[in-house]
Enzyme design. Sequence first.
Site, PDB file in Angstrom:
ATOM      1  N   LYS A   1      -6.247 -13.053  -5.367  1.00 20.74           N
ATOM      2  CA  LYS A   1      -6.400 -11.879  -6.287  1.00 20.74           C
ATOM      3  C   LYS A   1      -7.372 -12.258  -7.456  1.00 20.74           C
ATOM      4  O   LYS A   1      -7.414 -13.461  -7.919  1.00 20.74           O
ATOM      5  CB  LYS A   1      -4.857 -11.885  -7.159  1.00 20.74           C
ATOM      6  CG  LYS A   1      -4.679 -10.834  -8.025  1.00 20.74           C
ATOM      7  CD  LYS A   1      -3.128 -10.487  -8.364  1.00 20.74           C
ATOM      8  CE  LYS A   1      -3.159  -9.299  -9.251  1.00 20.74           C
ATOM      9  NZ  LYS A   1      -3.515  -8.118  -8.800  1.00 20.74           N
TER      10      LYS A   1
ATOM     11  N   HIS B   1       0.468 -15.162  -8.250  1.00 14.31           N
ATOM     12  CA  HIS B   1      -0.056 -14.218  -7.164  1.00 14.31           C
ATOM     13  C   HIS B   1      -0.783 -14.895  -6.325  1.00 14.31           C
ATOM     14  O   HIS B   1      -1.126 -16.330  -6.348  1.00 14.31           O
ATOM     15  CB  HIS B   1      -0.821 -13.138  -7.695  1.00 14.31           C
ATOM     16  CG  HIS B   1      -0.254 -11.904  -8.169  1.00 14.31           C
ATOM     17  ND1 HIS B   1       0.143 -12.088  -9.560  1.00 14.31           N
ATOM     18  CD2 HIS B   1       0.240 -10.773  -7.883  1.00 14.31           C
ATOM     19  CE1 HIS B   1       0.725 -10.750  -9.829  1.00 14.31           C
ATOM     20  NE2 HIS B   1       0.818 -10.360  -8.766  1.00 14.31           N
TER      21      HIS B   1
ATOM     22  N   SER C   1       0.116  -0.141 -13.303  1.00 10.51           N
ATOM     23  CA  SER C   1      -0.293  -1.425 -12.670  1.00 10.51           C
ATOM     24  C   SER C   1       0.363  -1.976 -11.704  1.00 10.51           C
ATOM     25  O   SER C   1       0.009  -2.945 -10.828  1.00 10.51           O
ATOM     26  CB  SER C   1      -0.445  -2.285 -13.912  1.00 10.51           C
ATOM     27  OG  SER C   1       0.751  -2.531 -14.566  1.00 10.51           O
ATOM     28  N   ASN C   2       1.560  -1.522 -11.316  1.00 11.82           N
ATOM     29  CA  ASN C   2       2.421  -1.977 -10.326  1.00 11.82           C
ATOM     30  C   ASN C   2       3.309  -0.739 -10.079  1.00 11.82           C
ATOM     31  O   ASN C   2       4.193  -0.264 -10.627  1.00 11.82           O
ATOM     32  CB  ASN C   2       3.498  -3.148 -10.959  1.00 11.82           C
ATOM     33  CG  ASN C   2       4.117  -4.074  -9.839  1.00 11.82           C
ATOM     34  OD1 ASN C   2       4.862  -3.178  -9.087  1.00 11.82           O
ATOM     35  ND2 ASN C   2       3.960  -5.299  -9.669  1.00 11.82           N
TER      36      ASN C   2
ATOM     37  N   GLY D   1      -8.695   4.409   0.214  1.00 14.55           N
ATOM     38  CA  GLY D   1      -8.488   2.872   0.235  1.00 14.55           C
ATOM     39  C   GLY D   1      -7.511   2.735   1.500  1.00 14.55           C
ATOM     40  O   GLY D   1      -6.915   1.832   1.679  1.00 14.55           O
ATOM     41  N   SER D   2      -8.000   3.550   2.394  1.00 18.36           N
ATOM     42  CA  SER D   2      -6.929   3.390   3.516  1.00 18.36           C
ATOM     43  C   SER D   2      -7.421   2.084   4.591  1.00 18.36           C
ATOM     44  O   SER D   2      -6.559   1.878   5.435  1.00 18.36           O
ATOM     45  CB  SER D   2      -6.767   4.604   4.605  1.00 18.36           C
ATOM     46  OG  SER D   2      -8.359   4.840   5.163  1.00 18.36           O
ATOM     47  N   ALA D   3      -8.480   1.566   4.249  1.00 10.86           N
ATOM     48  CA  ALA D   3      -8.923   0.619   5.203  1.00 10.86           C
ATOM     49  C   ALA D   3      -8.458  -1.047   4.694  1.00 10.86           C
ATOM     50  O   ALA D   3      -8.467  -1.971   5.320  1.00 10.86           O
ATOM     51  CB  ALA D   3     -10.535   0.518   5.379  1.00 10.86           C
ATOM     52  N   GLY D   4      -8.051  -0.924   3.687  1.00  8.42           N
ATOM     53  CA  GLY D   4      -7.706  -2.340   2.408  1.00  8.42           C
ATOM     54  C   GLY D   4      -6.064  -2.387   3.190  1.00  8.42           C
ATOM     55  O   GLY D   4      -5.321  -1.609   3.768  1.00  8.42           O
ATOM     56  N   ARG D   5      -5.753  -3.621   2.699  1.00 13.01           N
ATOM     57  CA  ARG D   5      -4.292  -3.937   2.975  1.00 13.01           C
ATOM     58  C   ARG D   5      -3.333  -3.003   2.590  1.00 13.01           C
ATOM     59  O   ARG D   5      -2.321  -2.618   3.120  1.00 13.01           O
ATOM     60  CB  ARG D   5      -3.928  -5.492   2.436  1.00 13.01           C
ATOM     61  CG  ARG D   5      -4.961  -6.538   3.013  1.00 13.01           C
ATOM     62  CD  ARG D   5      -4.496  -7.902   2.594  1.00 13.01           C
ATOM     63  NE  ARG D   5      -5.255  -9.131   3.407  1.00 13.01           N
ATOM     64  CZ  ARG D   5      -6.346  -9.681   2.650  1.00 13.01           C
ATOM     65  NH1 ARG D   5      -6.716  -9.213   1.593  1.00 13.01           N
ATOM     66  NH2 ARG D   5      -7.066 -10.538   3.254  1.00 13.01           N
TER      67      ARG D   5
END
Length: 229
Positions: free
Chosen positions: A137, A133, A103-104, A10-14
Amino acid sequence: MKKIKIGLMGSAGRMGQEIAGVIEANPRCELVYAPLRGEKWDSKKAQAVDVWIDFTSPEALKDILKKASETKTPVVCGTTGFSKKEKELLKTYSKKIPVLWSSNMSLGVAVLNEALKAFSAISHFDFQIEEIHHNRKKDRPSGTAITLQENLEKAVDKKLPEALAIRGGGVFGVHKIFAMSDEEVLTFEHTALNRTVFAKGSVQAAEWLVKQKPGLYQIRDVLFGKSKK
């Protein structure tokens, strides 16, 4: 000092970009593999990974766990929105490799969840959780709010109203727990000021997880040790 070799899904995501930056700034770690969606899997690079950090999607979970188990590589997973079936996958694969899912990934939220145990002393109060949020989201209530709700209900031993979910602007995350009686109101609040808090927690979890045996862990275990059940 030998650096911990991290693989990032998931390196391309924020969040992925934030985590990559935290790894780069950490003298104890290095990013050795960050495969992109649709890219051919590089088995040689995957073999070099000491621990995976995953921030992708529920749909990708099974494939990620399968690949990690083939190389006996621990997985830190911060993806949310899992179904019951997908959560069972985490349990199944944790018998083969160390898996940490929360989850966090904020250490502050881990402490907040731990602090909820104290509410057992005022279980006769009324309780309400509220979370805010950013407007992008998708899941509501958030995975964090659901976890807080589960832990709070366990502490006070009763079913509580569903968490209130507010979406707007660019808020990274605000979670509030209200405990109310006729005479007083007690409020616990956690505010995330940026994504870095989740990235740092994920990398700290990865550093901890490489030393663990197979099992299913949470971010609270990094701070307080594995809870006995």
